[in-house]
Design an enzyme around this catalytic site. Structure first.
Site, short mmCIF file in Angstrom:
data_model
loop_
_atom_site.label_atom_id
_atom_site.label_comp_id
_atom_site.label_asym_id
_atom_site.label_seq_id
_atom_site.Cartn_x
_atom_site.Cartn_y
_atom_site.Cartn_z
N ARG A 130 37.17 43.26 38.26
CA ARG A 130 37.75 41.73 38.67
C ARG A 130 39.25 42.09 38.62
O ARG A 130 39.74 43.00 38.43
CB ARG A 130 37.43 40.52 37.67
N GLY A 131 39.80 40.71 39.41
CA GLY A 131 41.15 40.84 39.54
C GLY A 131 41.39 41.52 40.99
O GLY A 131 40.92 42.29 41.33
N ALA A 132 42.36 40.59 41.90
CA ALA A 132 42.17 40.72 43.13
C ALA A 132 42.59 41.93 43.69
O ALA A 132 41.64 42.76 44.58
CB ALA A 132 43.32 39.74 43.82
N ARG B 239 32.73 38.32 46.40
CA ARG B 239 33.59 37.05 46.13
C ARG B 239 34.46 36.79 47.09
O ARG B 239 35.05 37.67 47.93
CB ARG B 239 34.51 37.67 44.76
N GLN C 246 39.51 35.21 30.69
CA GLN C 246 40.40 36.36 30.94
C GLN C 246 41.64 36.54 30.10
O GLN C 246 42.27 37.76 29.72
CB GLN C 246 40.74 36.38 32.32
N ASP D 66 45.43 35.46 44.14
CA ASP D 66 44.39 36.12 44.72
C ASP D 66 44.33 35.84 46.36
O ASP D 66 43.76 36.79 47.06
CB ASP D 66 42.93 35.40 44.31
N ASN E 259 45.12 31.05 42.76
CA ASN E 259 44.63 31.76 41.48
C ASN E 259 43.98 31.28 40.67
O ASN E 259 43.24 30.12 40.82
CB ASN E 259 46.39 32.22 40.84
N LYS E 260 43.63 31.81 39.63
CA LYS E 260 42.63 31.32 38.68
C LYS E 260 42.80 30.11 38.33
O LYS E 260 43.81 29.49 38.12
CB LYS E 260 42.78 32.34 37.27
O1 MRU Z 1 38.23 35.56 38.51
P1 MRU Z 1 39.21 36.62 38.18
O2 MRU Z 1 39.40 37.02 36.89
O3 MRU Z 1 39.02 37.85 39.10
O4 MRU Z 1 40.62 36.08 38.54
C1 MRU Z 1 41.54 37.06 38.68
C2 MRU Z 1 43.01 36.21 38.76
O5 MRU Z 1 42.92 34.93 39.20
C3 MRU Z 1 44.17 37.01 38.78
O6 MRU Z 1 45.33 36.25 38.32
C4 MRU Z 1 44.29 37.47 40.10
O7 MRU Z 1 43.37 38.13 40.65
C5 MRU Z 1 45.56 38.50 40.23
S1 MRU Z 1 45.21 39.74 39.44
C6 MRU Z 1 46.50 40.94 39.63
#
Ligand code: MRU
Length: 331
Positions: free
Chosen positions: A47-49, A84, A188, A229, A239-240
């Site tokens: 996970r994470g963009a 996603r 997270q 993201d 973002n999250k």
């Molecule tokens: O659902 P996730 O855990 O993939 O969400 C991740 C985030 O929202 C991060 O803040 C974002 O991807 C930036 S990661 C460097």
């Protein structure tokens, strides 16, 4: 240096840490299957963009490991693209692999595709380093910092986006303390950011998401920084879920709020955040905790995984290129 890795390609296999099991169990998975990589992205094992984009690039290369096939390329592309919807890094990386494939037409090989995936991964490592350095000016004094979700090594190819700005600030003695939002519902912050702050020996306190306002009221926060993201042309940043609330609280308390993301997170094809597709996750992720139901049997939940911070709430956007200041105009 920290003793864990996120993504590594070795001996024909993608090795990845299974983030669903962290922090209790540090388990690595090995695969040469694009379908397993897609499944890992869906389940948030990866996970994470930026990390999603890198893993997808390896998935595309692996789809051609046993021989070049346009049909299998299209199948892998479609499967990975459906995992996603919000993080644009996924589509950016897939498109880059498709352009590479098309540009090489008859001469394309697995080795060439793998080299392109490695290039995407390596570039991200350098971009993380650059964001750490470009973010240093945001620390105008030794600062207490708040962050949301996870943006460290576990979210990228290198050391992190917002996390690496914090880490670089800490290494330069400009960060005193970090407040990490737990980041409901999938934690997270509690599971991953706390793990990474511990591994880096950075002093921190975990807080429930709802503590942020009180903390700011008490004067305990100097600045906020998160990842993103997808960033629209005008700077609106997805973002999250919970990031919008955090940014609004910062505005109310006159605290600067920053975003750090590589330019692969900028979607120049959309003018504003209204056009960002927001992923809706399974209701069970909110209705249950550790597979135990916590809400009544007939309860329903609304579960957007992301929200959008309007550009007007963002004091600066740190990329590998520079610290962008408002007004933003990514074209
Ligand atoms: O659902 P996730 O855990 O993939 O969400 C991740 C985030 O929202 C991060 O803040 C974002 O991807 C930036 S990661 C460097």
């Amino acid at each position: 240096m920290t003793a864990y890795f996120n993504l590594q390609f070795e001996n024909g296999l993608l090795h990845f840490i299974n983030q669903v099991k962290l922090p209790g169990c540090v388990e690595y998975v090995q695969t040469d299957s694009f379908d397993r990589i897609a499944e890992a992205i869906e389940r948030l094992e990866i996970r994470g963009a930026p990390a999603i984009g890198i893993a997808a690039a390896y998935g595309i290369a692996l789809s051609q490991k046993n021989g070049i096939s346009g049909e299998r390329f299209a199948a892998a592309f479609g499967r990975l693209a459906r995992t996603r919807p919000t993080a644009v890094n996924l589509f950016w990386a897939l498109q880059r692999m498709r352009n590479f494939y098309n540009d090489h037409s008859a001469g394309i090989t697995f080795e060439l595709l793998l080299a392109e995936a490695v290039a995407i991964h390596t570039e991200d490592i350098h971009h993380c380093e650059a964001m750490g350095i470009n973010g240093l000016p945001i620390f105008t004094k030794v600062s207490n910092v708040i962050t949301h979700c996870n943006t460290g090594k576990l979210a990228v190819g290198g050391e992190g986006t917002a996390f690496n700005v914090i880490r670089t600030g800490w290494l330069n003695k400009m960060v005193a303390h970090v407040y990490a939002d737990e980041t409901r519902p999938l934690l997270q912050g509690a599971r991953l950011t706390a793990f990474e702050l511990s591994m880096n020996n950075i002093p921190y306190s975990l807080i429930s998401d709802s503590t942020a306002g009180f903390l700011m009221k008490q004067g305990k926060v100097d600045l906020a920084i998160t990842g993103a993201d997808r960033i629209a042309g005008n700077g609106d940043s997805a973002n999250k879920i919970g990031t919008y609330g955090l940014a609004a609280l910062c505005k109310f308390h006159n605290i600067p709020f920053y975003i750090a993301a590589p330019s692969s997170t900028i979607d120049r094809s959309i003018a504003s955040g209204d056009e960002i597709p927001i992923e809706i996750r399974s209701e069970d992720e909110l209705l249950c905790l550790n597979s135990q139901r916590i809400a009544p049997e007939n309860a329903r939940a609304y579960t957007p995984a992301f929200d959008v911070v309007p550009a007007g709430l963002i004091s600066g956007i740190i990329t590998e290129e520079k610290l962008h200041l408002p007004p933003y105009n990514f074209v």
